[in-house]
Structures are given as C-alpha cells and as structure tokens.
Motif scaffolding. Sequence first.
Motif, PDB file in Angstrom:
ATOM      1  N   MET A   1       0.848  -1.195   0.000  1.00 42.36           N
ATOM      2  CA  MET A   1       0.000   0.000   0.000  1.00 42.36           C
ATOM      3  C   MET A   1       0.883   1.245   0.000  1.00 42.36           C
ATOM      4  O   MET A   1       1.908   1.293   0.674  1.00 42.36           O
ATOM      5  N   LYS A   2       0.484   2.259  -0.744  1.00 39.22           N
ATOM      6  CA  LYS A   2       1.223   3.512  -0.814  1.00 39.22           C
ATOM      7  C   LYS A   2       0.671   4.471   0.239  1.00 39.22           C
ATOM      8  O   LYS A   2      -0.522   4.764   0.252  1.00 39.22           O
ATOM      9  N   VAL A   3       1.550   4.951   1.133  1.00 41.67           N
ATOM     10  CA  VAL A   3       1.131   5.792   2.254  1.00 41.67           C
ATOM     11  C   VAL A   3       1.842   7.141   2.181  1.00 41.67           C
ATOM     12  O   VAL A   3       3.073   7.199   2.077  1.00 41.67           O
ATOM     13  N   LEU A   4       1.072   8.204   2.254  1.00 42.53           N
ATOM     14  CA  LEU A   4       1.616   9.563   2.283  1.00 42.53           C
ATOM     15  C   LEU A   4       1.637  10.066   3.727  1.00 42.53           C
ATOM     16  O   LEU A   4       0.622  10.022   4.420  1.00 42.53           O
ATOM     17  N   ILE A   5       2.805  10.548   4.158  1.00 39.47           N
ATOM     18  CA  ILE A   5       2.961  11.138   5.486  1.00 39.47           C
ATOM     19  C   ILE A   5       3.079  12.651   5.339  1.00 39.47           C
ATOM     20  O   ILE A   5       3.844  13.139   4.505  1.00 39.47           O
ATOM     21  N   ALA A   6       2.326  13.384   6.134  1.00 39.31           N
ATOM     22  CA  ALA A   6       2.403  14.846   6.132  1.00 39.31           C
ATOM     23  C   ALA A   6       2.644  15.326   7.563  1.00 39.31           C
ATOM     24  O   ALA A   6       1.771  15.186   8.421  1.00 39.31           O
ATOM     25  N   ASP A   7       3.827  15.879   7.796  1.00 41.72           N
ATOM     26  CA  ASP A   7       4.172  16.357   9.148  1.00 41.72           C
ATOM     27  C   ASP A   7       5.308  17.355   9.023  1.00 41.72           C
ATOM     28  O   ASP A   7       6.310  17.080   8.357  1.00 41.72           O
ATOM     29  N   ASP A   8       5.163  18.509   9.680  1.00 43.53           N
ATOM     30  CA  ASP A   8       6.200  19.533   9.592  1.00 43.53           C
ATOM     31  C   ASP A   8       7.298  19.368  10.639  1.00 43.53           C
ATOM     32  O   ASP A   8       8.306  20.075  10.602  1.00 43.53           O
ATOM     33  N   GLU A   9       7.145  18.424  11.576  1.00 43.16           N
ATOM     34  CA  GLU A   9       8.165  18.179  12.593  1.00 43.16           C
ATOM     35  C   GLU A   9       9.070  17.033  12.151  1.00 43.16           C
ATOM     36  O   GLU A   9       8.597  15.927  11.888  1.00 43.16           O
ATOM     37  N   LEU A  10      10.370  17.295  12.087  1.00 47.43           N
ATOM     38  CA  LEU A  10      11.325  16.325  11.556  1.00 47.43           C
ATOM     39  C   LEU A  10      11.312  15.008  12.334  1.00 47.43           C
ATOM     40  O   LEU A  10      11.217  13.930  11.735  1.00 47.43           O
ATOM     41  N   ILE A  11      11.414  15.058  13.657  1.00 53.35           N
ATOM     42  CA  ILE A  11      11.484  13.840  14.451  1.00 53.35           C
ATOM     43  C   ILE A  11      10.203  13.025  14.312  1.00 53.35           C
ATOM     44  O   ILE A  11      10.243  11.800  14.103  1.00 53.35           O
ATOM     45  N   SER A  12       9.067  13.702  14.408  1.00 52.76           N
ATOM     46  CA  SER A  12       7.785  13.017  14.262  1.00 52.76           C
ATOM     47  C   SER A  12       7.668  12.385  12.876  1.00 52.76           C
ATOM     48  O   SER A  12       7.163  11.263  12.725  1.00 52.76           O
ATOM     49  N   ARG A  13       8.155  13.089  11.868  1.00 54.94           N
ATOM     50  CA  ARG A  13       8.115  12.601  10.489  1.00 54.94           C
ATOM     51  C   ARG A  13       8.955  11.331  10.350  1.00 54.94           C
ATOM     52  O   ARG A  13       8.541  10.355   9.714  1.00 54.94           O
ATOM     53  N   MET A  14      10.144  11.337  10.951  1.00 59.95           N
ATOM     54  CA  MET A  14      11.044  10.185  10.865  1.00 59.95           C
ATOM     55  C   MET A  14      10.459   8.966  11.573  1.00 59.95           C
ATOM     56  O   MET A  14      10.553   7.839  11.075  1.00 59.95           O
ATOM     57  N   ILE A  15       9.835   9.202  12.732  1.00 63.18           N
ATOM     58  CA  ILE A  15       9.228   8.093  13.477  1.00 63.18           C
ATOM     59  C   ILE A  15       8.073   7.483  12.682  1.00 63.18           C
ATOM     60  O   ILE A  15       7.939   6.248  12.578  1.00 63.18           O
ATOM     61  N   THR A  16       7.246   8.341  12.125  1.00 58.89           N
ATOM     62  CA  THR A  16       6.099   7.859  11.350  1.00 58.89           C
ATOM     63  C   THR A  16       6.555   7.105  10.104  1.00 58.89           C
ATOM     64  O   THR A  16       6.015   6.042   9.766  1.00 58.89           O
ATOM     65  N   LYS A  17       7.562   7.645   9.446  1.00 55.78           N
ATOM     66  CA  LYS A  17       8.095   6.987   8.237  1.00 55.78           C
ATOM     67  C   LYS A  17       8.642   5.605   8.571  1.00 55.78           C
ATOM     68  O   LYS A  17       8.366   4.625   7.859  1.00 55.78           O
ATOM     69  N   ALA A  18       9.379   5.499   9.649  1.00 54.20           N
ATOM     70  CA  ALA A  18       9.934   4.211  10.046  1.00 54.20           C
ATOM     71  C   ALA A  18       8.823   3.220  10.372  1.00 54.20           C
ATOM     72  O   ALA A  18       8.885   2.035  10.000  1.00 54.20           O
ATOM     73  N   ALA A  19       7.769   3.684  11.060  1.00 57.39           N
ATOM     74  CA  ALA A  19       6.656   2.808  11.420  1.00 57.39           C
ATOM     75  C   ALA A  19       5.917   2.317  10.183  1.00 57.39           C
ATOM     76  O   ALA A  19       5.524   1.139  10.097  1.00 57.39           O
ATOM     77  N   VAL A  20       5.715   3.207   9.211  1.00 55.46           N
ATOM     78  CA  VAL A  20       5.025   2.840   7.971  1.00 55.46           C
ATOM     79  C   VAL A  20       5.840   1.803   7.199  1.00 55.46           C
ATOM     80  O   VAL A  20       5.310   0.794   6.717  1.00 55.46           O
ATOM     81  N   GLU A  21       7.141   2.038   7.068  1.00 53.88           N
ATOM     82  CA  GLU A  21       7.995   1.119   6.314  1.00 53.88           C
ATOM     83  C   GLU A  21       8.138  -0.224   7.029  1.00 53.88           C
ATOM     84  O   GLU A  21       8.194  -1.278   6.378  1.00 53.88           O
ATOM     85  N   GLN A  22       8.187  -0.214   8.364  1.00 55.57           N
ATOM     86  CA  GLN A  22       8.242  -1.468   9.116  1.00 55.57           C
ATOM     87  C   GLN A  22       6.960  -2.284   8.937  1.00 55.57           C
ATOM     88  O   GLN A  22       6.980  -3.516   9.057  1.00 55.57           O
ATOM     89  N   SER A  23       5.867  -1.606   8.631  1.00 57.52           N
ATOM     90  CA  SER A  23       4.601  -2.303   8.374  1.00 57.52           C
ATOM     91  C   SER A  23       4.529  -2.852   6.957  1.00 57.52           C
ATOM     92  O   SER A  23       3.535  -3.470   6.573  1.00 57.52           O
ATOM     93  N   GLY A  24       5.585  -2.594   6.164  1.00 57.90           N
ATOM     94  CA  GLY A  24       5.672  -3.156   4.821  1.00 57.90           C
ATOM     95  C   GLY A  24       5.047  -2.320   3.729  1.00 57.90           C
ATOM     96  O   GLY A  24       4.755  -2.834   2.644  1.00 57.90           O
ATOM     97  N   HIS A  25       4.868  -1.023   3.981  1.00 61.90           N
ATOM     98  CA  HIS A  25       4.219  -0.166   3.001  1.00 61.90           C
ATOM     99  C   HIS A  25       5.214   0.795   2.357  1.00 61.90           C
ATOM    100  O   HIS A  25       6.228   1.166   2.963  1.00 61.90           O
ATOM    101  N   GLU A  26       4.894   1.232   1.134  1.00 58.59           N
ATOM    102  CA  GLU A  26       5.680   2.261   0.455  1.00 58.59           C
ATOM    103  C   GLU A  26       5.365   3.615   1.085  1.00 58.59           C
ATOM    104  O   GLU A  26       4.207   3.902   1.383  1.00 58.59           O
TER     105      GLU A  26
END
Length: 306
Positions: A1-26
């Motif tokens: 599944m393709k997931v778009l993350i929108a967040d202006d905070e760098l740390i929060s963005r990195m955490i969310t990105k890692a969680a999405v990718e660990q779940s196996g999504h683009e």
Amino acid sequence: MKVLIADDELISRMITKAAVEQSGHECIVAVDGDSAWELFQVHSPEAVVTDLMMPGMNGLDLCRAIRSAEDESYTYVILVTSHGSREDVLAGMDAGADDYVTKPLDPFNLHIRLLAAQRITSLHADLARYRSALTEQARTDPLTKLHNRLKLTEDLAGLHTSARPGDYCLAMVDVDNFKSYNDLYGHQAGDAALATIASTLAAEVRASDAVYRFGGEEFLLVLRDQTSSGAEVVLERVRSAVHALQIEHSGDPDGVLTISAGVAAYTEGHRAGTEQLLKEADLALYAAKASGRNRVAVSTQGSSPN
C-alpha cells in the motif's frame, strides 16, 4: 500500500516513516500540508497519515481536499493529534478523516490502523471495479457485444457538448430479409448471423468510429470527422464485407445475407439535432430498401461532394 505522510516536525516525520515502512508499506513524505496536497495529486496514495497542525494547509484542510477530489477511488486518512482531544478528533472526522492516533506516535497503534486502511481501501477498489463492470454491462448488447442504445444516447449527447462539435455521419444499417432468415433457419442461426455481422461491422470502421446495436437486426454507425461522401465509401466497404461472408439465405434474391444502409451527415450548413439525423438516416435506409436492398443510400440533407 502507498502511504503519504504529512508532518512539519522532523522527528515526528522520521518516526512515522519508520513505522510505515516497518509495516511493509511504500512511503511518501511531505514536510507540510501544501506539499502533501501536491504529492497526493501526483501519487494517489491509498492512505494518508497527516498531522493536524501544520503551516499552510493544515490536516483538516488536507482531509477536505482529499475527499472533494475522490471519484471512484478511496483514500484512508489517519489524523495525528498532539493531545487526542475530543474537539480535535470530532473536527477531524467531520473533515473526512477515518481514524486518528496521538503523539508521541506508537508504531503498534499505527500498524493496526494501517491494516484497517488496507482492508477498507481494498474493499473500495473492489466496489469500483464492480461498478465499472456493471456500468459497461448496462451499455453492452449481450448478443453482439456491441454498445447498445443507452450508450448511443450518451455518446451522441457527448458529440454536442463542445462549443463547436466536429462533423460526423450516422449510418443506419439493416440486415435484409432477416425475418425470412429466422423463419427458414431458426432464431439460433439468426442470433449467430447477427453476431457475425456485428463483428464484421466493427472490424471495417476506424477505432475513432463506433458501432451500436440499434434494435433487432438494425445497427447504427457513428463515423467521426467524416463527410457524407466519405461515409458512403465506408458503408460500401462494410456492405461488401458482409456480402463476402456468404451467409447462406435461400429466401433472399442474392442467396446470402446482405445489408442495406442509410447515411445522414452532421456538417457545416446542416447542424441538425440527433433526432433529426436519425430520422434522415432512417429515411435514407428506407430508400435503399425500396431501391432493391443490398445497397447504400445517402440523405440529400447536408450531403457534400468531398
């Protein structure tokens, strides 16, 4: 599944990105709402994980924009809030969000919500395919697999939606002495003959043209960017191709199934409505029949020498 993350905070963005990718999504990452909206229009993600508060377009604005842009597809939107207050959650749901998570983000909670997103978007995709199939089925003649009169009505209306519709011709085609063919050979043979003739008609015109089953043994051809004289040449070729099928018909003077056709033109100087054009094509067909069948006649209305 393709997931778009929108967040202006760098740390929060990195955490969310890692969680999405660990779940196996683009993962596609946007640093604010405005860039998220641009990326959404380019990539059409199945899910969006968006922060509520961002500069420019905030999470609520992004939700509303996504919902207003959807047609057949569906995007699952997860809103990320700082406190998970009832007001924020209700505002997000009203704006079109499907679910929410709170900061600091728990990867497990996001993983569970992405599983739900995958199921929901998959169901919506299946429904869209079913709707498309049903729409096509409703506009297709089951015997000949040509488009039917419902699709013809829609397409003819579409030809006149532009400010300056292009020239086109309508050709009414009828199988000669078809009732006697059915009487002699049976309806099963008649159905097979109609299907064969239908595929021949479709094969003899351009991809930009269209062939419809008008009813019974009648067909209607829409020839785009065509003059009446050009359409006459096309229909003579079609008539000859049907004759060459050599479908035996002992009740016809030619000994085989043939067709007759009447052509009417929508051209400069003759911008008639579709009902009038259909009437003119039908009258021309009647003239072809009266002249002996197995021939093409052109309406004198709007005809041109070129």
